[in-house]
Design a protein around this motif. Sequence first.
Motif, mmCIF file in Angstrom:
data_model
loop_
_atom_site.group_PDB
_atom_site.id
_atom_site.type_symbol
_atom_site.label_atom_id
_atom_site.label_comp_id
_atom_site.label_asym_id
_atom_site.label_seq_id
_atom_site.Cartn_x
_atom_site.Cartn_y
_atom_site.Cartn_z
ATOM 1 N N THR A 264 0.834 -1.215 0.000
ATOM 2 C CA THR A 264 0.000 0.000 0.000
ATOM 3 C C THR A 264 0.862 1.255 0.000
ATOM 4 O OG1 THR A 264 -0.172 0.035 2.424
ATOM 5 C CG2 THR A 264 -1.904 -1.132 1.212
ATOM 6 N N HIS A 265 2.004 1.217 0.699
ATOM 7 C CA HIS A 265 2.955 2.329 0.657
ATOM 8 C C HIS A 265 4.270 1.854 1.245
ATOM 9 C CE1 HIS A 265 1.292 2.612 4.719
ATOM 10 N NE2 HIS A 265 2.336 3.335 5.086
ATOM 11 N N VAL A 266 5.308 2.701 1.138
ATOM 12 C CA VAL A 266 6.656 2.188 1.389
ATOM 13 C C VAL A 266 7.186 2.414 2.805
ATOM 14 C CG1 VAL A 266 7.212 2.419 -1.054
ATOM 15 C CG2 VAL A 266 7.869 4.244 0.526
ATOM 16 N N HIS A 267 6.346 2.760 3.763
ATOM 17 C CA HIS A 267 6.833 2.813 5.143
ATOM 18 C C HIS A 267 7.287 1.424 5.575
ATOM 19 C CE1 HIS A 267 4.830 6.798 6.550
ATOM 20 N NE2 HIS A 267 6.117 6.966 6.310
ATOM 21 N N ILE A 268 8.308 1.409 6.438
ATOM 22 C CA ILE A 268 8.966 0.161 6.798
ATOM 23 C C ILE A 268 8.011 -0.823 7.499
ATOM 24 C CG2 ILE A 268 9.922 0.717 9.094
ATOM 25 C CD1 ILE A 268 12.078 -0.472 6.192
ATOM 26 N N ASP A 269 7.012 -0.285 8.215
ATOM 27 C CA ASP A 269 6.069 -1.193 8.869
ATOM 28 C C ASP A 269 5.054 -1.773 7.886
ATOM 29 O OD1 ASP A 269 4.941 1.367 8.720
ATOM 30 O OD2 ASP A 269 3.576 1.000 10.391
ATOM 31 N N HIS A 270 5.209 -1.449 6.609
ATOM 32 C CA HIS A 270 4.353 -2.057 5.585
ATOM 33 C C HIS A 270 5.132 -2.860 4.547
ATOM 34 C CE1 HIS A 270 0.484 -0.094 6.716
ATOM 35 N NE2 HIS A 270 1.339 0.638 7.406
ATOM 36 N N VAL A 271 6.429 -2.578 4.415
ATOM 37 C CA VAL A 271 7.217 -3.297 3.406
ATOM 38 C C VAL A 271 8.522 -3.895 3.941
ATOM 39 C CG1 VAL A 271 6.309 -1.880 1.520
ATOM 40 C CG2 VAL A 271 8.434 -1.198 2.657
ATOM 41 N N GLY B 230 -3.330 9.544 0.207
ATOM 42 C CA GLY B 230 -2.928 10.831 0.784
ATOM 43 C C GLY B 230 -2.037 10.743 2.015
ATOM 44 N N HIS B 231 -1.418 9.620 2.233
ATOM 45 C CA HIS B 231 -0.629 9.396 3.449
ATOM 46 C C HIS B 231 0.819 9.816 3.217
ATOM 47 C CE1 HIS B 231 1.065 7.316 6.862
ATOM 48 N NE2 HIS B 231 1.603 6.373 6.121
ATOM 49 N N ILE B 232 1.506 9.146 2.315
ATOM 50 C CA ILE B 232 2.806 9.606 1.824
ATOM 51 C C ILE B 232 2.756 9.452 0.305
ATOM 52 C CG2 ILE B 232 4.144 9.009 3.885
ATOM 53 C CD1 ILE B 232 5.162 6.527 2.294
ATOM 54 N N GLY C 188 -4.994 0.538 3.989
ATOM 55 C CA GLY C 188 -3.581 0.884 4.172
ATOM 56 C C GLY C 188 -3.528 1.966 5.230
ATOM 57 N N ASP C 189 -2.573 2.890 5.153
ATOM 58 C CA ASP C 189 -2.575 4.049 6.046
ATOM 59 C C ASP C 189 -3.210 5.217 5.297
ATOM 60 O OD1 ASP C 189 -1.287 2.528 7.886
ATOM 61 O OD2 ASP C 189 0.629 3.597 7.806
ATOM 62 N N LEU C 190 -4.153 5.883 5.955
ATOM 63 C CA LEU C 190 -4.841 7.002 5.314
ATOM 64 C C LEU C 190 -4.242 8.320 5.763
ATOM 65 C CD1 LEU C 190 -8.504 5.722 5.666
ATOM 66 C CD2 LEU C 190 -7.149 5.832 3.566
ATOM 67 N N ALA D 211 1.359 11.923 9.037
ATOM 68 C CA ALA D 211 0.590 11.717 7.831
ATOM 69 C C ALA D 211 -0.516 10.682 8.033
ATOM 70 C CB ALA D 211 1.538 11.321 6.724
ATOM 71 N N HIS D 212 -1.172 10.725 9.192
ATOM 72 C CA HIS D 212 -2.283 9.789 9.417
ATOM 73 C C HIS D 212 -3.591 10.528 9.635
ATOM 74 C CE1 HIS D 212 -0.702 5.673 9.902
ATOM 75 N NE2 HIS D 212 0.425 6.275 10.204
ATOM 76 N N ALA D 213 -4.667 9.990 9.119
ATOM 77 C CA ALA D 213 -5.989 10.568 9.349
ATOM 78 C C ALA D 213 -6.349 10.455 10.824
ATOM 79 C CB ALA D 213 -7.024 9.839 8.510
HETATM 80 ZN ZN LIG Z 1 2.569 4.568 6.953
#
Ligand SMILES: [Zn+2]
Length: 466
Positions: A45-52, A134-136, A161-163, A411-413
């Motif tokens: 969903t995006h490239v933050h380390i806690d996701h990839v 719209g997160h990163i 994902g992260d919003l 960058a979180h809703a």
């Molecule tokens: Zn994130």
Amino acid sequence: MDDEHALLIDCGLFQGAETSPEGRAGAGKLAIDFSLDGIKALVATHVHIDHVGRIPYLLAAGFKGPILCSEPSAKLLPIVLEDAFKLGFSRDQKQVERYLKLIEQRIVALPYKQWFTLIDTPRLKARIRLQRAGHILGSAYVEVDLHYPERGEKKRIVFSGDLGAPHAPILPAPKAPYKADILVIESTYGDRLHEDRRSRRARLEKVLEHALSNQGTVLIPAFSIGRTQELLYELEDIIHRRALKESAKTQPGASKSKISKASALDWASLPIILDSPLASRFTAVYRELDQFWDAEAKSRLAKGRNPLVFRNLLTVDSHQVHLAMVNRLTQTARPAIVIAGNGMCSSGRIVNYLKAMLGDTRHDVLFVGYQAEGTSGRQIQRFGPRSGYVELDGQRYDIRAQVHTIGGYSAHADQAGLMRFITGMRKWPNEIRIVHGEDQAKSRLALVVRRSYGEEVQALNIIIPA
Ligand SMILES: [Zn+2]
């Protein structure tokens, strides 16, 4: 999706505390502890380390499928994984290159808003579509359409994902999906509301003005992707507006105003030092992909401003220059702003600045992100204001520098943003799974969701997976 086909959404590193959205995880939870059988693809969903962050381990465990992500993520992901590989596996240049080649072969960049067919068999048809989150840069939420022709059954599952927060700088706010039968939603700030952007920016300006008035350095620990670019964007704006004010003052005929202590600060030549090679690489990609910026950022660009490459911005690359910079700022009495990682002060270049500057009252530390329990950042945040100390690399450092925190640079809703994502749908989901947040955030969000469903009298099943 069925007995033979599975889809993996994200494969991140677990966090020490689940709420540290971008911290590096401790060792010991790296292994792939689930079966790879049937997994046809990974969606990032995006490239933050806690996701990839566990993609290297996923590949090592034998995963052969594609890595699907948005077009901007496809540019960012190799940079993130190169860093993760160097930290976790090897720094040998040949190995790193071989590994990156492998990663690049696996990545499939999907344009936003377009369906992509994953599986097309008589028993199962599956397709996915990415929408902007719209997160990163590059972040996406994922719509998954499943069709079982034999059973005559169709359903749509949405993974948030992260919003992003609606008024975050640079990127447009996420729009709610059209519909979902099942929604899997994050809840990082499910129990909180953010301060609005204007007052946050005003506070940032005030803290900086105060901090810089005594000729010291302001240290801002920040993570490389997202928050750093947001900060640079806001700093450019502050400097731009200050410069306009100054030039208005010096116009002939302008009334002579008293020069206060604060305005004695020369914003136009205030150096902003980005001391993080990784953050600089991400910033370059942010710059390059300006077609993904929001209307405000694009209009600044059109007016000849450059929100992410401005005159005052200095980037520090090599370690040698970094050490020289620490020395120079410690010894001279020239105000400067330094942005360095990592965001929780547990390692990285920020540590050298802290060691050199914490003991001096001229300097300031400004936290713009969450500091997890047990990190040096949390200690400085807690003990700094009462003249306490912090331990860095096993040594005690007294904190004489002033410590400030500005929340909301994240960058979180918030709760309202998460609710808009759900209630903005034409057809509300009848099953919602709440993930990715602390217990209280999850349960508060569940409560608010139930309340609005109650008003609409719609059946709802909320699941908070253990
Ligand atoms: Zn994130």
